[in-house]
Design a protein around this motif. Structure first.
Motif, short mmCIF file in Angstrom:
data_model
loop_
_atom_site.label_atom_id
_atom_site.label_comp_id
_atom_site.label_asym_id
_atom_site.label_seq_id
_atom_site.Cartn_x
_atom_site.Cartn_y
_atom_site.Cartn_z
N THR A 78 0.83 -1.20 0.00
CA THR A 78 0.00 0.00 0.00
C THR A 78 0.87 1.26 0.00
OG1 THR A 78 -0.06 0.15 2.41
CG2 THR A 78 -1.72 -1.25 1.35
N LEU A 79 0.21 2.40 -0.18
CA LEU A 79 0.94 3.66 -0.13
C LEU A 79 1.47 3.91 1.28
CD1 LEU A 79 1.70 5.95 -2.03
CD2 LEU A 79 -0.35 7.18 -1.30
N GLY A 80 0.74 3.40 2.27
CA GLY A 80 1.22 3.50 3.65
C GLY A 80 2.50 2.71 3.86
N LEU A 83 5.32 4.80 2.53
CA LEU A 83 5.70 5.88 3.44
C LEU A 83 6.57 5.35 4.57
CD1 LEU A 83 5.54 8.78 4.44
CD2 LEU A 83 3.41 8.19 5.61
N ARG A 101 3.05 10.90 9.88
CA ARG A 101 2.09 9.84 10.23
C ARG A 101 0.76 10.44 10.68
NH1 ARG A 101 6.95 7.21 12.83
NH2 ARG A 101 7.50 5.43 11.51
N VAL A 104 -1.28 11.69 7.71
CA VAL A 104 -1.89 10.55 7.01
C VAL A 104 -3.08 10.03 7.80
CG1 VAL A 104 -1.53 8.15 6.30
CG2 VAL A 104 0.20 9.88 5.77
N PHE A 112 -4.01 5.89 1.93
CA PHE A 112 -2.77 5.20 2.26
C PHE A 112 -2.98 3.73 2.61
CE2 PHE A 112 -0.95 9.23 1.83
CZ PHE A 112 0.43 9.11 1.87
N ARG A 113 -4.25 3.31 2.70
CA ARG A 113 -4.54 1.88 2.85
C ARG A 113 -4.75 1.20 1.50
NH1 ARG A 113 -7.42 3.29 7.83
NH2 ARG A 113 -9.29 3.78 6.63
N ILE A 144 2.39 12.70 -0.20
CA ILE A 144 1.99 11.74 -1.24
C ILE A 144 3.13 11.53 -2.24
CG2 ILE A 144 0.47 11.41 -3.23
CD1 ILE A 144 -1.73 12.81 -1.59
N SER A 147 5.94 9.46 -0.75
CA SER A 147 5.57 8.05 -0.62
C SER A 147 5.58 7.35 -1.97
CB SER A 147 4.18 7.93 0.03
OG SER A 147 4.15 8.58 1.29
#
Length: 363
Positions: A78-80, A83, A101, A104, A112-113, A144, A147
């Motif tokens: 994921t994008l999370g 990051l 954090r 987000v 981010f999920r 963004i 990440s």
């Protein structure tokens, strides 16, 4: 199993099937990888309308697995995840990492999920543009882009955030204080009011006001950074990445001498092993003093005291400009710091009227 005689000879199409559920149809690839049979989701119908489209997606997936750039191999699903991968290798302060954090968590949790491959530019623009403040939009867009840059580097995927733009044409940063600077400054009155129930926070604000240092530099000061005999203060890393050593005004020295030294931190919490957090603004219901306002007032006082621009740059910790600035080994002195302190006290109405008249005539 999906059956199409036209592609049976194509080895890349082997193992592809269309799984039909109650509400969705999903293309799935079954392959033996590292001795184990794995089922890999290729995408949903009608996003992948034909087996040919599913076959092409299967080729991409297999190429990723071969080069170890797939989600499972890199750990970036994921994008999370991207990051967190960036944060692990970043030299940023813990405060900056915590702020990323928090942004987000509070503003972009759903985005981010999402899986990297499912994110489109529309998703990014929708998340950024739902916020009104241009400064907030720019900050979210920066997170963004950071990440996605990490995801693109590790996963070797297309960086969707390359085309993410934030309109800044109408943006004007607010660098003004929340009171009339031509009238009496309420800064010292607000600090004194705070001192009645929190001496540490009040002292931090006072040091910010009389040094012009940013809040992040002040709250992380250790006693080892202070030389009270020489009247100097050391900041290991300024915003521009440089080391800074600054002369202190007499008032700042007296302030620091009056503070207890039961912790390594100059401004500790109740738990002396930790320093205070970034302080909130001070307010009496009418006037407001934000931490960065102290830096604004310090600069204003320095100019009103007719100090040269290069001295002000040195006292603020700014990068000096020109050849002389490169060669200058430090011209700012205790005398300059005292001149600014006197000007601040005058503008705050903290000196006798006769002195105000005398000082005012020099301007």
């Amino acid at each position: 199993m999906y059956s199409d005689f036209t592609i049976k000879a194509d080895p890349d199409a082997r193992g592809i099937r269309l799984a039909v559920g109650a509400t969705t149809k999903t293309w799935i690839l079954s392959k033996r990888i590292d001795g184990k049979v794995r089922s890999i989701t290729l995408g949903h119908w009608p996003d992948l309308p034909t087996v040919f489209a599913a076959r092409d997606k299967a080729k991409e997936k297999m190429a990723e697995m071969t080069t170890r750039t797939d989600a499972a191999s890199t750990g970036i699903h994921t994008l999370g995840d991207a990051l967190e991968s960036h944060i692990k290798r970043s030299n940023a302060s813990e405060r900056t990492k915590s702020e990323y954090r928090a942004q987000v968590r509070n503003n972009m949790a759903d985005l981010f999920r999402m899986k990297i491959e499912d994110i489109t530019l529309d998703h990014l623009e929708e998340v950024v543009m739902r916020h009104k403040g241009t400064a907030t939009r720019k900050h979210l867009a920066q997170i963004i882009r950071t990440s996605f840059k990490r995801a693109a580097a590790v996963r070797r995927c297309f960086n969707v955030a390359n085309d993410l733009k934030v309109d800044t044409k109408t943006y004007q940063p607010d660098n003004s204080v929340k009171f009339d600077p031509d009238e009496k400054w309420p800064a010292l009155d607000l600090i004194e009011a705070k001192r009645t129930y929190n001496q540490i926070i009040a002292a931090a604000f006072e040091l910010m006001l009389f040094t012009g240092l940013r809040a992040g530099n002040v709250i992380t000061l250790r006693w080892e950074d202070i030389d009270l005999e020489a009247g100097k203060l050391r900041v290991a890393r300024l915003k521009n990445g440089r080391l800074g050593v600054f002369p202190l005004a007499d008032r700042a020295i007296a302030l620091l001498k009056a503070l207890p030294q039961h912790s390594e931190w100059v401004f500790p919490q109740h738990d002396p092993a930790k320093h205070i957090y970034h302080p909130e603004r001070l307010s009496n219901g009418k006037d407001i003093l934000r931490p960065h306002d102290c830096r604004r007032l310090f600069t204003t006082a320095a100019r009103r005291a007719d100090l040269p621009a290069y001295i002000i740059d040195q006292l603020r910790g700014d990068v000096e400009k020109g050849v002389q600035g490169i060669y200058d080994q430090g011209s700012a002195s205790h005398r300059h710091a005292n001149a600014i302190a006197n000007q601040i006290e005058m503008d705050c109405g903290a000196v006798p009227c006769s002195n105000v008249v005398q000082l005012g005539s020099r301007r």
